[in-house]
Design a protein around this motif. Structure first.
Motif, PDB file in Angstrom:
ATOM      1  N   LEU A   1      17.425  68.020  29.708  1.00  0.00           N
ATOM      2  CA  LEU A   1      16.753  69.086  30.463  1.00  0.00           C
ATOM      3  C   LEU A   1      17.075  68.980  31.951  1.00  0.00           C
ATOM      4  CD1 LEU A   1      14.639  71.410  29.996  1.00  0.00           C
ATOM      5  CD2 LEU A   1      12.878  69.752  30.610  1.00  0.00           C
ATOM      6  N   ALA A   2      17.108  67.733  32.449  1.00  0.00           N
ATOM      7  CA  ALA A   2      17.268  67.516  33.888  1.00  0.00           C
ATOM      8  C   ALA A   2      18.728  67.485  34.342  1.00  0.00           C
ATOM      9  CB  ALA A   2      16.594  66.206  34.284  1.00  0.00           C
ATOM     10  N   SER A   3      19.647  67.401  33.403  1.00  0.00           N
ATOM     11  CA  SER A   3      21.060  67.251  33.781  1.00  0.00           C
ATOM     12  C   SER A   3      21.544  68.469  34.565  1.00  0.00           C
ATOM     13  CB  SER A   3      21.934  67.038  32.540  1.00  0.00           C
ATOM     14  OG  SER A   3      21.887  68.171  31.705  1.00  0.00           O
TER      15      SER A   3
ATOM     16  N   GLY B   1       7.292  79.917  39.493  1.00  0.00           N
ATOM     17  CA  GLY B   1       8.595  80.265  38.928  1.00  0.00           C
ATOM     18  C   GLY B   1       9.672  79.211  39.054  1.00  0.00           C
ATOM     19  N   THR B   2       9.291  77.991  39.451  1.00  0.00           N
ATOM     20  CA  THR B   2      10.282  76.910  39.523  1.00  0.00           C
ATOM     21  C   THR B   2      10.749  76.569  38.115  1.00  0.00           C
ATOM     22  OG1 THR B   2       9.120  76.011  41.441  1.00  0.00           O
ATOM     23  CG2 THR B   2      10.715  74.561  40.357  1.00  0.00           C
ATOM     24  N   SER B   3      12.040  76.348  37.947  1.00  0.00           N
ATOM     25  CA  SER B   3      12.586  76.095  36.611  1.00  0.00           C
ATOM     26  C   SER B   3      12.126  74.752  36.059  1.00  0.00           C
ATOM     27  CB  SER B   3      14.114  76.134  36.639  1.00  0.00           C
ATOM     28  OG  SER B   3      14.634  74.975  37.254  1.00  0.00           O
ATOM     29  N   LYS B   4      12.010  74.703  34.724  1.00  0.00           N
ATOM     30  CA  LYS B   4      11.664  73.445  34.047  1.00  0.00           C
ATOM     31  C   LYS B   4      12.701  72.377  34.361  1.00  0.00           C
ATOM     32  CE  LYS B   4       9.293  75.190  29.901  1.00  0.00           C
ATOM     33  NZ  LYS B   4       9.342  75.182  28.425  1.00  0.00           N
ATOM     34  N   GLU B   5      13.947  72.811  34.443  1.00  0.00           N
ATOM     35  CA  GLU B   5      15.044  71.871  34.684  1.00  0.00           C
ATOM     36  C   GLU B   5      14.879  71.158  36.032  1.00  0.00           C
ATOM     37  OE1 GLU B   5      16.248  74.681  31.588  1.00  0.00           O
ATOM     38  OE2 GLU B   5      15.382  74.980  33.584  1.00  0.00           O
ATOM     39  N   SER B   6      14.556  71.941  37.076  1.00  0.00           N
ATOM     40  CA  SER B   6      14.372  71.348  38.413  1.00  0.00           C
ATOM     41  C   SER B   6      13.155  70.434  38.456  1.00  0.00           C
ATOM     42  CB  SER B   6      14.211  72.446  39.462  1.00  0.00           C
ATOM     43  OG  SER B   6      15.426  73.119  39.641  1.00  0.00           O
ATOM     44  N   ILE B   7      12.094  70.835  37.746  1.00  0.00           N
ATOM     45  CA  ILE B   7      10.886  70.003  37.703  1.00  0.00           C
ATOM     46  C   ILE B   7      11.179  68.700  36.955  1.00  0.00           C
ATOM     47  CG2 ILE B   7       8.515  69.830  36.844  1.00  0.00           C
ATOM     48  CD1 ILE B   7       8.296  72.891  37.281  1.00  0.00           C
ATOM     49  N   ALA B   8      11.910  68.782  35.843  1.00  0.00           N
ATOM     50  CA  ALA B   8      12.273  67.582  35.073  1.00  0.00           C
ATOM     51  C   ALA B   8      13.092  66.624  35.939  1.00  0.00           C
ATOM     52  CB  ALA B   8      13.056  67.967  33.823  1.00  0.00           C
ATOM     53  N   ALA B   9      14.029  67.186  36.701  1.00  0.00           N
ATOM     54  CA  ALA B   9      14.837  66.356  37.603  1.00  0.00           C
ATOM     55  C   ALA B   9      13.961  65.728  38.687  1.00  0.00           C
ATOM     56  CB  ALA B   9      15.949  67.197  38.233  1.00  0.00           C
ATOM     57  N   GLY B  10      12.958  66.473  39.139  1.00  0.00           N
ATOM     58  CA  GLY B  10      12.015  65.961  40.135  1.00  0.00           C
ATOM     59  C   GLY B  10      11.150  64.845  39.585  1.00  0.00           C
ATOM     60  N   ILE B  11      10.765  64.952  38.320  1.00  0.00           N
ATOM     61  CA  ILE B  11       9.968  63.914  37.653  1.00  0.00           C
ATOM     62  C   ILE B  11      10.778  62.605  37.601  1.00  0.00           C
ATOM     63  CG2 ILE B  11       9.017  63.197  35.409  1.00  0.00           C
ATOM     64  CD1 ILE B  11       8.313  66.258  35.019  1.00  0.00           C
ATOM     65  N   ILE B  12      12.051  62.739  37.256  1.00  0.00           N
ATOM     66  CA  ILE B  12      12.936  61.572  37.195  1.00  0.00           C
ATOM     67  C   ILE B  12      13.033  60.904  38.568  1.00  0.00           C
ATOM     68  CG2 ILE B  12      15.395  60.922  36.976  1.00  0.00           C
ATOM     69  CD1 ILE B  12      15.450  62.943  34.576  1.00  0.00           C
ATOM     70  N   GLN B  13      13.212  61.713  39.611  1.00  0.00           N
ATOM     71  CA  GLN B  13      13.300  61.167  40.967  1.00  0.00           C
ATOM     72  C   GLN B  13      11.992  60.492  41.383  1.00  0.00           C
ATOM     73  OE1 GLN B  13      15.912  60.874  43.088  1.00  0.00           O
ATOM     74  NE2 GLN B  13      17.166  61.618  41.398  1.00  0.00           N
ATOM     75  N   SER B  14      10.877  61.084  40.981  1.00  0.00           N
ATOM     76  CA  SER B  14       9.561  60.541  41.321  1.00  0.00           C
ATOM     77  C   SER B  14       9.380  59.147  40.707  1.00  0.00           C
ATOM     78  CB  SER B  14       8.468  61.488  40.817  1.00  0.00           C
ATOM     79  OG  SER B  14       7.193  60.970  41.058  1.00  0.00           O
ATOM     80  N   ILE B  15       9.760  58.996  39.429  1.00  0.00           N
ATOM     81  CA  ILE B  15       9.650  57.693  38.753  1.00  0.00           C
ATOM     82  C   ILE B  15      10.602  56.688  39.397  1.00  0.00           C
ATOM     83  CG2 ILE B  15      10.096  56.476  36.568  1.00  0.00           C
ATOM     84  CD1 ILE B  15       9.019  59.015  35.149  1.00  0.00           C
ATOM     85  N   ALA B  16      11.817  57.129  39.714  1.00  0.00           N
ATOM     86  CA  ALA B  16      12.803  56.249  40.366  1.00  0.00           C
ATOM     87  C   ALA B  16      12.298  55.796  41.733  1.00  0.00           C
ATOM     88  CB  ALA B  16      14.143  56.968  40.495  1.00  0.00           C
ATOM     89  N   ASN B  17      11.653  56.701  42.480  1.00  0.00           N
ATOM     90  CA  ASN B  17      11.105  56.353  43.800  1.00  0.00           C
ATOM     91  C   ASN B  17      10.050  55.252  43.689  1.00  0.00           C
ATOM     92  OD1 ASN B  17      12.688  58.233  45.114  1.00  0.00           O
ATOM     93  ND2 ASN B  17      11.110  59.822  45.140  1.00  0.00           N
ATOM     94  N   ARG B  18       9.177  55.380  42.679  1.00  0.00           N
ATOM     95  CA  ARG B  18       8.108  54.386  42.510  1.00  0.00           C
ATOM     96  C   ARG B  18       8.684  53.036  42.067  1.00  0.00           C
ATOM     97  NH1 ARG B  18       5.880  59.337  41.300  1.00  0.00           N
ATOM     98  NH2 ARG B  18       3.860  59.745  42.280  1.00  0.00           N
ATOM     99  N   ALA B  19       9.682  53.078  41.196  1.00  0.00           N
ATOM    100  CA  ALA B  19      10.323  51.835  40.741  1.00  0.00           C
ATOM    101  C   ALA B  19      11.021  51.136  41.905  1.00  0.00           C
ATOM    102  CB  ALA B  19      11.328  52.142  39.631  1.00  0.00           C
ATOM    103  N   THR B  20      11.706  51.930  42.721  1.00  0.00           N
ATOM    104  CA  THR B  20      12.423  51.373  43.875  1.00  0.00           C
ATOM    105  C   THR B  20      11.444  50.777  44.892  1.00  0.00           C
ATOM    106  OG1 THR B  20      14.117  53.065  43.567  1.00  0.00           O
ATOM    107  CG2 THR B  20      14.144  51.899  45.650  1.00  0.00           C
ATOM    108  N   ALA B  21      10.302  51.433  45.080  1.00  0.00           N
ATOM    109  CA  ALA B  21       9.286  50.923  46.008  1.00  0.00           C
ATOM    110  C   ALA B  21       8.781  49.551  45.565  1.00  0.00           C
ATOM    111  CB  ALA B  21       8.124  51.908  46.111  1.00  0.00           C
ATOM    112  N   LEU B  22       8.641  49.358  44.246  1.00  0.00           N
ATOM    113  CA  LEU B  22       8.235  48.050  43.722  1.00  0.00           C
ATOM    114  C   LEU B  22       9.342  47.019  43.933  1.00  0.00           C
ATOM    115  CD1 LEU B  22       6.417  48.347  40.243  1.00  0.00           C
ATOM    116  CD2 LEU B  22       5.555  47.266  42.319  1.00  0.00           C
TER     117      LEU B  22
END
Length: 256
Positions: free
Chosen positions: A151-153, A179-200
């Protein structure tokens, strides 16, 4: 003396079991459901059945994970921090740092050349960036978690700034309404998780190789996003969910 050891890792979402004799003989992953104790007993029973052995053939059963306190049939319980370190070390002894993202918490573990824990940090106060966070977000998109990477690719990530699952949920609902696309939101979710992992990861001394474990590590897109942020490759096991159970089995095997 038994010919095998067993490690059972009962997490908030899945219960994993490993039958071990110096190598992985059998493995099992089942939903934890409402009872970690029943799930743990079931995982143990399935392991024995798959291998065609009996309880007397097992020298030690080690329990770990969120549900370990309910395992009244095991010989010993060990923290998941210790078990993840030992499991990763067995798979790749060059690893010195582990980022583990499970159903309810995220943790970073620093280990020595023998797989012993030197230091660790844990985020268990908030579900942000965990498997539960991911499941909530994907449910809002009306998609299956297995389809996240696809979805996020090729989508431009939509920034999701909230550090709390509840507020992030409201944020995603607003994005969908606008009206934001599911694809962009899915990609944003991935970035959000990566940001939190990197912060740790930023809070611990990183040396040598890094491993990524837990159910969330199944996402190649999340792995890639973390790698891009830390500018370093990450080791992934063939089965990212069984590392804790493997470590428990290794500990059991080494008990004299």
């Amino acid at each position: 003396m038994g010919l095998f050891s067993v490690g059972i890792d009962s997490g908030s979402v899945a219960t994993k079991g490993i039958l071990f004799n110096g190598k992985i003989v059998e493995k099992i992953t089942i939903p934890t459901g409402w009872s970690p104790r029943k799930a743990s007993e079931e995982a143990f029973k399935i392991l024995l059945e798959k291998a065609g052995i009996e309880r007397k053939d097992v020298k030690k059963i080690i329990g770990t994970g969120y549900g370990r306190i309910s395992m009244d049939f095991v010989d010993k319980t060990v923290t998941e921090i210790t078990c993840h370190a030992k499991g990763v070390h067995f798979l790749n002894n060059d690893i010195r740092t582990v980022i583990d993202i499970g159903g309810q918490d995220s943790k970073v573990i620093s280990l020595d050349e023998n797989g012993n824990v030197l230091d660790f940090l844990m985020n268990d106060k908030c579900a942000a960036g965990t498997g539960r966070f991911l499941q909530v977000m994907i449910n809002l998109l009306g998609e299956e978690i297995e389809k996240l990477d696809k979805l996020a690719s090729n989508a431009k990530p939509e920034s999701i700034t909230s550090m709390c699952t509840v507020f992030a949920e409201s944020e995603v609902v607003s994005l969908l309404a606008n009206g934001t696309s599911k694809e962009s939101i899915a990609a944003g979710i991935i970035q959000s998780i990566a940001n939190r992992a990197t912060a740790l990861l930023d809070k611990i001394n990183i040396s040598n190789e890094i491993a990524f474990t837990g159910g969330v590590a199944k996402s190649k897109a999340i792995k890639k996003a973390i790698e891009e942020k830390i500018k370093k490759p990450i080791y992934i096991a063939d089965d990212t969910q069984i590392v804790g159970a493997l470590g428990a089995a290794v500990l059991g095997w080494n008990i004299k």
